[in-house]
Design an enzyme around this catalytic site. Structure first.
Site, mmCIF file in Angstrom:
data_model
loop_
_atom_site.group_PDB
_atom_site.id
_atom_site.type_symbol
_atom_site.label_atom_id
_atom_site.label_comp_id
_atom_site.label_asym_id
_atom_site.label_seq_id
_atom_site.Cartn_x
_atom_site.Cartn_y
_atom_site.Cartn_z
ATOM 1 N N GLU A 297 0.808 -1.227 0.000
ATOM 2 C CA GLU A 297 0.000 0.000 0.000
ATOM 3 C C GLU A 297 0.840 1.276 0.000
ATOM 4 O O GLU A 297 0.443 2.298 -0.562
ATOM 5 C CB GLU A 297 -0.951 0.023 1.209
ATOM 6 C CG GLU A 297 -2.180 -0.870 1.050
ATOM 7 C CD GLU A 297 -1.922 -2.323 1.364
ATOM 8 O OE1 GLU A 297 -0.844 -2.644 1.903
ATOM 9 O OE2 GLU A 297 -2.800 -3.159 1.071
ATOM 10 N N HIS B 265 -10.877 -4.765 10.302
ATOM 11 C CA HIS B 265 -11.399 -4.686 8.928
ATOM 12 C C HIS B 265 -12.748 -4.000 8.853
ATOM 13 O O HIS B 265 -13.494 -4.218 7.907
ATOM 14 C CB HIS B 265 -11.511 -6.091 8.326
ATOM 15 C CG HIS B 265 -10.238 -6.562 7.698
ATOM 16 N ND1 HIS B 265 -10.039 -6.586 6.335
ATOM 17 C CD2 HIS B 265 -9.088 -7.000 8.250
ATOM 18 C CE1 HIS B 265 -8.830 -7.036 6.080
ATOM 19 N NE2 HIS B 265 -8.223 -7.297 7.227
#
Lengths: 332, 321
Positions: A68, A137
């Site tokens: 990322e 998450h």
């Protein structure tokens, strides 16, 4: 009814709207390309880019490693150099890994070098809990990114908005965090198929008119708020719903106009309550609209704690229409 | 030294001396409180900067960390505008909004100095992607200190550049210390160039970073390779004669060590090379040194007489119009 009366060809899903926006902009401008994890051969983990790899090829639909930091940072460099990247971070939970690239470079290279560089890029990502994915998450931290000048933050709640806003984000010369809700991709609304249908950046939208209370919301909050408004209407309470659509630029003017009429406000969002969109809206209302205020501003947020796995208690922690109804009744 | 004529070599000498004198003046201005913030001097590393930038063509790109004055000067940014930036003036290369760590010139493809260790590495990959995407013959030279090789950005950026065959030279300016931590106290593999193997990219090896001609030749080779084949990782062995930044007490190294390296000063060494190669060049070199002193004085005068940024400057360029 809403200002953006839906005049499109046919109802499509948010997923289809996003996909159409990406495709149209890629056809329109050779400099636009996609990069991210599993966007190509896999077709996108939310299937937004399904078929793109075959249509546009590996040059313009670039699968990346699970990295990322470099997804965000390489998009910044490519944008500075003249391309128009649309980078995808599979979920906003992974954006924390890329936080430095987003905050220090995506948001600031234009300023710190006195305007020598533009950063025409978009990071698309998905937000939201409610899927039993556990504490790491299930974040909804879009307001965190809205903290930083230099960025725009888009938070669409309908297919119509998703398409028009994504196209606007791609065409703009500023960096945009484009935050989609992972549980709303199947929601449908009518969307124009005009390839030049583009919505203005930083303009909120009144999704329902009413005289009794202003509900300020965005993304998934829009669904809860619309459902709450239906419930309230049965009791003769007319809620006006302002869908912010963008957290930065934040269109408070529309909120103020509504508030002058209703004198009451509830802010509805899935994010955590502290230092939230609700905090900001409430602060600005008391600052600028004090004379119009007939009740304290109420906020409907997730519980101020991490989200769990078990569905029964996860849903307890998240907002819903009934919580919005209860908050509205407190300010009336 | 094939193909290097006297004019070129004397210009390199001028650049190296310019960096040295310019930064000595910066240290002085810092002590006087005229330069604020951080000040990271490049003194000792001039051969690496000048030799490597000389290997670039105008269409190539350079990007670096916060120790950026030397590279900015070598890339041809106007010393007056750099000094104005140091003093926080609106005539500075970044309008007085960047300071010592954030010098850049879009026109000269000098993509800036960056203040977060390793943070510019993915940007370098992105700039290289632009070249590849547009099928342009351009190379990106990305400088970093040895300390940057241990941050996650290094891993992600080098790996991506290898997967995508990007035309980048990853140049580690190994000056022995990441702030005050010696390389062997920070890295399992102390020969940093060898990490290339782990990414499946070309290992460009080590070069003597105190020898401007050796650096030029090594980077020229790397640039030719990168433009055709993809990324190269290499290491320039150098040394900074000053602290990490101003006010560094330098407890991590001995005076003797610094003196030992100072004996191999890259400018003195290069001067010796030139004197041996060109008879009677000493006078020319002295003239160059005098001219550089004048250039620095001019830069300071320009900067001191420049206006401060205004409120309009403060709020400009947060967004593109």
């Amino acid at each position: 009814m809403a200002s953006n009366v839906q005049t499109g060809e046919k109802p499509i899903t948010i997923r289809e709207a996003l996909s159409a926006a990406l495709r149209e902009e890629m056809l329109r401008d050779e400099r636009v390309f996609l990069m991210g994890e599993e966007i190509g051969v896999w077709g996108g983990t939310y299937a937004v880019t399904r078929g793109f790899y075959d249509e546009f090829g590996p040059k313009r639909v670039r699968d990346t490693p699970i990295s990322e930091m470099v997804i965000a940072g390489a998009a910044v460099g490519a944008a500075m150099a003249g391309l128009r990247p649309v980078a995808e971070l599979m979920t906003i939970n992974f954006a924390f890994v890329a936080f430095d690239a987003i905050v220090n470079h995506m948001a600031k290279v234009r300023y710190m070098f006195n305007g020598q560089f533009k950063v025409p890029m978009v990071i698309r990502t998905t937000t939201g809990g409610g899927k039993q994915l556990g504490a790491t998450h299930s974040h909804s931290p879009e307001a965190v990114f809205a903290h930083f000048p230099g960025l725009y933050v888009a938070v669409p709640g309908t297919a119509y908005d998703a398409k028009g806003m994504l196209k606007a984000a791609i065409r703009d010369d500023n960096p945009v965090m484009f935050v989609e809700h992972s549980t709303m991709l199947q929601r449908r609304s009518a969307v124009p198929d005009d390839p030049d249908f583009v919505l203005p950046i930083g303009k909120s939208d009144i999704k329902r008119e009413g005289r009794d209370v202003t509900i300020v919301t965005y993304s998934k909050g829009l669904e809860w708020s619309l459902a709450a408004a239906d419930i309230l209407a049965k009791d003769g309470i007319e809620a006006e719903i302002v869908d912010l659509r963008w957290l930065r630029p934040l269109d408070m003017e529309t909120v103020f106009q509504s508030f002058k009429k209703t004198n009451r406000c509830v802010v509805v969002e899935e994010s955590l309550p502290m230092f939230s969109v609700g905090s900001e809206v409430a602060a600005q209302l008391q600052d600028k609209m004090f004379d119009y205020m007939d009740a304290p501003v109420k906020r409907v947020n997730a519980l101020d704690q991490p989200l769990p796995y078990a569905s029964e208690i996860e849903m307890m922690a998240l907002p819903d229409a009934n919580k919005v109804v209860a908050a509205v009744k407190e300010v009336l | 030294m094939a193909g290097l004529n006297k004019t070129t070599l004397l210009d390199w000498y001028r650049q190296m001396v310019l960096i040295r004198r310019f930064e000595e003046k910066c240290a002085e201005l810092y002590q006087q409180g005229k330069i604020g913030g951080f000040l990271h001097l490049y003194i000792g590393q001039e051969a690496t900067g000048v030799g490597s930038v000389a290997a670039l063509r105008p269409q190539d790109h350079a990007i670096t960390a916060y120790r950026d004055h030397g590279l900015a000067l070598a890339r041809g940014l106007d010393p007056k505008a750099i000094m104005a930036e140091m003093l926080g003036k609106r005539t500075g290369v970044s309008g007085g909004k960047g300071g010592s760590m954030h010098l850049a010139s879009r026109e000269l493809n000098f993509w800036g100095g960056y203040g977060i260790v390793g943070g510019h590495l993915p940007l370098a990959a992105g700039i290289a992607l632009k070249a590849k995407y547009n099928e342009e013959d351009e190379v990106v030279l990305c400088y970093m200190g040895d300390g940057a090789t241990n941050i996650g950005y290094f891993h992600e950026s080098l790996n991506l550049s290898a997967v995508w065959d990007l035309p980048v030279i990853w140049l580690v300016e190994n000056n022995g210390y990441g702030m005050g931590t010696a390389v062997d106290r920070a890295s399992g593999q102390v020969e940093l160039h060898k990490r290339a193997v782990g990414y499946g990219m070309k290992d460009g090896g080590r070069v003597d970073g105190m020898d401007v001609i050796a650096v030029y030749e090594a980077i020229s080779d790397a640039a030719r390779y990168a433009s055709k084949n993809g990324p190269v990782l290499m290491e320039s062995m150098t040394y900074r004669f000053q602290g990490h930044s101003m006010g560094d007490p330098e407890r991590y190294r001995s005076k003797e060590e610094v003196q030992r390296y100072a004996a191999g000063d890259p400018i003195g060494k290069f001067r010796q090379t030139l004197v041996e190669k060109y008879k009677d060049v000493a006078g020319e070199l002295d003239k160059i040194e005098d001219a550089v002193v004048a250039t620095v004085a001019e830069a300071v005068e320009y900067a001191e007489n420049s206006p401060a940024p205004t409120y309009e400057d403060l709020v400009a360029h947060v967004y593109a119009d």
